[in-house]
Design an enzyme around this catalytic site. Structure first.
Site, PDB file in Angstrom:
ATOM      1  N   GLY A  16      88.078  45.295 -88.624  1.00  0.00           N
ATOM      2  CA  GLY A  16      88.941  46.065 -89.503  1.00  0.00           C
ATOM      3  C   GLY A  16      89.182  47.481 -89.040  1.00  0.00           C
ATOM      4  O   GLY A  16      90.164  48.104 -89.427  1.00  0.00           O
ATOM      5  N   PHE A  17      88.300  48.022 -88.194  1.00  0.00           N
ATOM      6  CA  PHE A  17      88.443  49.413 -87.781  1.00  0.00           C
ATOM      7  C   PHE A  17      88.741  49.569 -86.295  1.00  0.00           C
ATOM      8  O   PHE A  17      88.678  50.664 -85.772  1.00  0.00           O
ATOM      9  CB  PHE A  17      87.177  50.188 -88.141  1.00  0.00           C
ATOM     10  CG  PHE A  17      86.888  50.145 -89.602  1.00  0.00           C
ATOM     11  CD1 PHE A  17      87.794  50.650 -90.516  1.00  0.00           C
ATOM     12  CD2 PHE A  17      85.722  49.568 -90.071  1.00  0.00           C
ATOM     13  CE1 PHE A  17      87.532  50.605 -91.872  1.00  0.00           C
ATOM     14  CE2 PHE A  17      85.459  49.522 -91.428  1.00  0.00           C
ATOM     15  CZ  PHE A  17      86.371  50.038 -92.331  1.00  0.00           C
ATOM     16  N   GLY A  18      89.039  48.476 -85.602  1.00  0.00           N
ATOM     17  CA  GLY A  18      89.388  48.601 -84.202  1.00  0.00           C
ATOM     18  C   GLY A  18      88.912  47.427 -83.378  1.00  0.00           C
ATOM     19  O   GLY A  18      88.539  46.385 -83.909  1.00  0.00           O
ATOM     20  N   SER A  19      88.925  47.603 -82.059  1.00  0.00           N
ATOM     21  CA  SER A  19      88.556  46.545 -81.121  1.00  0.00           C
ATOM     22  C   SER A  19      87.360  46.971 -80.285  1.00  0.00           C
ATOM     23  O   SER A  19      87.110  48.159 -80.086  1.00  0.00           O
ATOM     24  CB  SER A  19      89.736  46.224 -80.202  1.00  0.00           C
ATOM     25  OG  SER A  19      90.851  45.764 -80.945  1.00  0.00           O
ATOM     26  N   ASP A  63      74.722  47.495 -94.529  1.00  0.00           N
ATOM     27  CA  ASP A  63      75.528  46.363 -94.056  1.00  0.00           C
ATOM     28  C   ASP A  63      74.734  45.497 -93.086  1.00  0.00           C
ATOM     29  O   ASP A  63      75.256  45.056 -92.064  1.00  0.00           O
ATOM     30  CB  ASP A  63      76.815  46.867 -93.397  1.00  0.00           C
ATOM     31  CG  ASP A  63      77.889  45.781 -93.325  1.00  0.00           C
ATOM     32  OD1 ASP A  63      77.796  44.805 -94.100  1.00  0.00           O
ATOM     33  OD2 ASP A  63      78.805  45.908 -92.498  1.00  0.00           O
TER      34      ASP A  63
END
Length: 683
Positions: A371-374, A486
């Site tokens: 969700g926040f990048g690769s 998390d």
């Protein structure tokens, strides 16, 4: 006017970062202890004089005043016999009031856990307490014992490792033994070997011992190493009269951060004392004046440097770009703060270097997308493999994660945490660089029917212990105290030897150790449903027990090979929730049926003990869940009797539709266990 806005923003940045640099390490004591009821000492009767004296001694602890050296020698009873004797001792870094509280709690729990026992001892994380029906003051005692090992052996330079280890401990032994009648303690570091460049250790005796007895007690302890834990990269041994610890990371406070001992009382007419005070800056008062002068100067200098850098940066960039990428100002301040600890020079990585390492972020090198990048695999020119997380430019949450990971991971060093190698800021680009982990994440193994057959019980037990040690470090032993928030199978990376490493600290939160008995709240709930503690998922209430719950779910998943899907599955909407199923099997005494069928070898009693620990961790009430310190004790000491678990918290699906949970940019999957706001971790 524009400069005023820049300065105002700078102060906002500083205020945002102050909690990271001002949160000092403070140890706590409220952890379940390691008890030893000395059977050879015999028993007493409930109505005996000794029973009354012992109870009176423990009760009197509440009226004591704290002592400066953390040592308490106590007795209760008259000279007619059956007196009760006791000793309490705290670790060097424990504050005086905390020390007394620790000993009070230890004493109360000890007489409850060892009823009618003439002699007993308990070791808490930060203090120990022992009592006896015989005089123990000034008498060396080396049994019973308690020990912990890191579970990882040095793979090379074994002889040199052993030599340098004993050399360090022997040096500390001499310092501790010569410590005088108030405190016999030493801590320090020494040269290490390749892979572990620095060794750290401590040695501690009860100060009632003579120098020779302290020396002999520690020597007795050192002699235990070859038979149990030679080559271990970390170990602790506890005896009634002494203890020592060895690690390959700094686990203790610097001397300057410790609570100072009270000044020695000198005769009023002692010229030597007066001269010494004058030479050292008029004693404690002089040092306070120096601190009062130096601290403002340091902050003013820091402000001036930051302001100059900000104005220089502003001069070379257009105003529009500044407004469009305002967070770079905060990141510049982060770099300056990291420079204070000599991190920034080695952590800042040039963007062109990363482009070359990843072949210009080639899709062929992409390991995963979240969700926040690769995340990309890369190779530096020297051949070092790296994992590169390139955050999405449009993700505001990515900014927050970026700041979190830099400020936290840069100063966290533990074998069971993924290591941050560097970061890059280039215009809109925000990039984090990690060590490359060859075996990807735990979920790729444990939830794959074929791959999990490769995981025998020895490997799975090592994973459970490694994750427990990593969490214990975050909660108790690191420079900062951190709640991960998390923890899940996809955030546990496995190295070439299948050692676990906790990753993805984007949602992590610092917490103040003065407030660990209370919970914190957030209106923005983020995480993964199958691993969320109920109080967090429903009310946004979180604490270290939130991580403990997630750990319990993870333990049960590792043993069963099944995911906690919260009562739903892809093929059966009425499928029983994992925790509910395990709890039912526990209650019906068919718990062996939950063990992964591919686990054909391994100690069944050890597996069942781990299931028991997992159920303790997922209990509905946070207060009932153990701390990670307690979990580590349960895993390492079979003398610790596990309490009976209460009902797990597994009925979360009834509250999920009404919860306001931050979601990722990815579509929701069928399994609620996969609903998450966390990005894919580096592999």
């Amino acid at each position: 006017m524009e400069h005023v806005r820049v300065i105002f923003f700078f102060f906002a940045c500083v205020l945002k970062i102050v909690p990271f640099i001002c949160l000092a390490q403070k140890d706590k004591y409220e952890f379940p202890p390691g008890f030893n009821c000395v059977a050879s000492g015999g028993n007493f009767t409930a109505n005996s004089s000794f029973a009354g004296n012992l109870n009176g001694l423990v009760s009197s602890l509440s009226s004591l005043t704290s002592k400066p050296y953390g040592f308490y020698n106590l007795s209760s009873g008259d000279s007619s016999g059956e007196r009760a004797y006791a000793i309490g001792l705290c670790r060097r870094e424990v504050k005086r009031d905390d020390c007394l509280s620790c000993i009070q709690i230890a004493a109360r729990n000890l007489i409850e856990q060892c009823p009618l026992t003439n002699q007993a001892v308990v070791w808490y994380t930060h203090c120990m307490f022992r009592y006896s029906n015989m005089i123990i003051y000034g008498r060396k005692e080396t049994t019973p014992t308690l020990s912990f090992q890191a579970g990882k052996n040095i793979s090379a330079n074994r002889d040199e490792f052993d030599r340098l280890q004993i050399e360090l401990l022997d040096r500390l032994k001499g310092i501790a033994a010569a410590g005088g009648p108030n405190r016999k303690y030493a801590q320090g570091s020494g040269s290490g070997v390749a892979g572990y460049p620095q060794f750290y250790g401590s040695a501690h005796c009860t100060p009632d011992l003579s120098e020779q007895d302290c020396n002999d007690c520690l020597v007795f302890g050192f002699e235990k190493i070859p038979g149990c834990c030679a080559g271990q990269v970390g170990l602790r041994w506890f005896f009634p009269s002494c203890s020592y610890r060895f690690e390959t990371w700094r686990f203790y406070e610097f001397d300057a951060d410790l609570e100072p001992d009270p000044p020695a009382i000198q005769p009023a007419d002692s010229p030597t004392s007066a001269a010494r005070t004058e030479r050292t800056g008029k004693g404690k008062g002089g040092s306070k004046v120096i601190v009062a002068i130096v601290i403002p100067i340091v902050f003013v200098a820091l402000f001036a440097i930051c302001l100059c850098l900000l104005l220089k940066w502003k001069k070379n960039k257009s105003v529009g770009r500044v407004k469009g990428n305002k967070h770079n100002l905060l990141l510049l301040v982060i770099v300056i703060l990291l420079q204070k600890d000599e991190f920034s020079d080695s952590l800042v990585v040039d963007f062109e270097t990363l482009k070359a390492a990843t072949d210009n972020f080639s899709p062929e090198n992409e390991l995963g997308r979240g969700g926040f990048g690769s995340v990309y695999k890369g190779v530096f020119s020297g051949g070092q493999e790296i994992a590169v997380k390139r955050l999405s430019c449009t993700s505001g949450q990515g900014d927050s994660e970026f700041k979190n990971e830099i400020l936290l991971l840069a100063k966290l060093q533990h074998r069971n945490l993924v290591r941050l190698l560097g970061f890059c800021i280039e215009g809109q680009e925000r990039i984090l660089v990690y060590e490359f982990i060859k075996n990807a994440s735990l979920d790729n193994f444990i939830f794959d029917l074929k791959k999990r057959q490769l995981l025998d019980w020895g490997v799975r037990y090592k994973m459970i212990g490694g994750v427990a040690r990593g969490l214990l470090y975050l909660h108790e032993d690191s420079r900062y105290r951190i709640i991960h928030r998390d923890l899940k199978a996809s955030n546990i990376l496995l190295d070439q030897e299948m050692n676990p490493k906790i990753a993805d600290f984007g949602l992590a939160k610092l917490y103040d150790t003065d407030q660990t008995s209370t919970h914190r709240f957030t209106s923005k709930i983020a995480g993964t449903y199958g691993y969320m503690a109920p109080e967090y998922a429903i009310y946004g209430q979180f604490s270290v027990k939130t991580d403990v719950f997630s750990f319990g779910v993870l333990v049960i998943e590792i043993i069963t090979g099944k995911g906690n899907n919260n009562g739903r599955s892809n093929d059966d909407e009425e499928a029983e929730n994992l925790l509910s199923w395990v709890w039912r099997c526990w209650r019906e005494d068919i718990i062996l049926s939950v063990i992964d069928p591919s686990l054909t070898t391994g100690s069944r009693s050890e597996i069942l003990r781990c299931i028991h620990i997992g159920l303790l961790c997922v209990q509905e009430s946070p207060a009932s869940r153990p701390t990670m310190d307690s979990v580590a004790l349960m895993l390492n000491s079979y003398s610790y009797t596990l309490p009976t678990p209460s009902r797990p918290a597994f009925a979360l699906e009834s509250v999920m539709p009404s919860m306001n949970v931050s979601s990722s940019t990815e579509p929701l999957l069928m399994s609620l266990n996969d609903v998450t706001v966390s990005e894919l971790s580096p592999r």
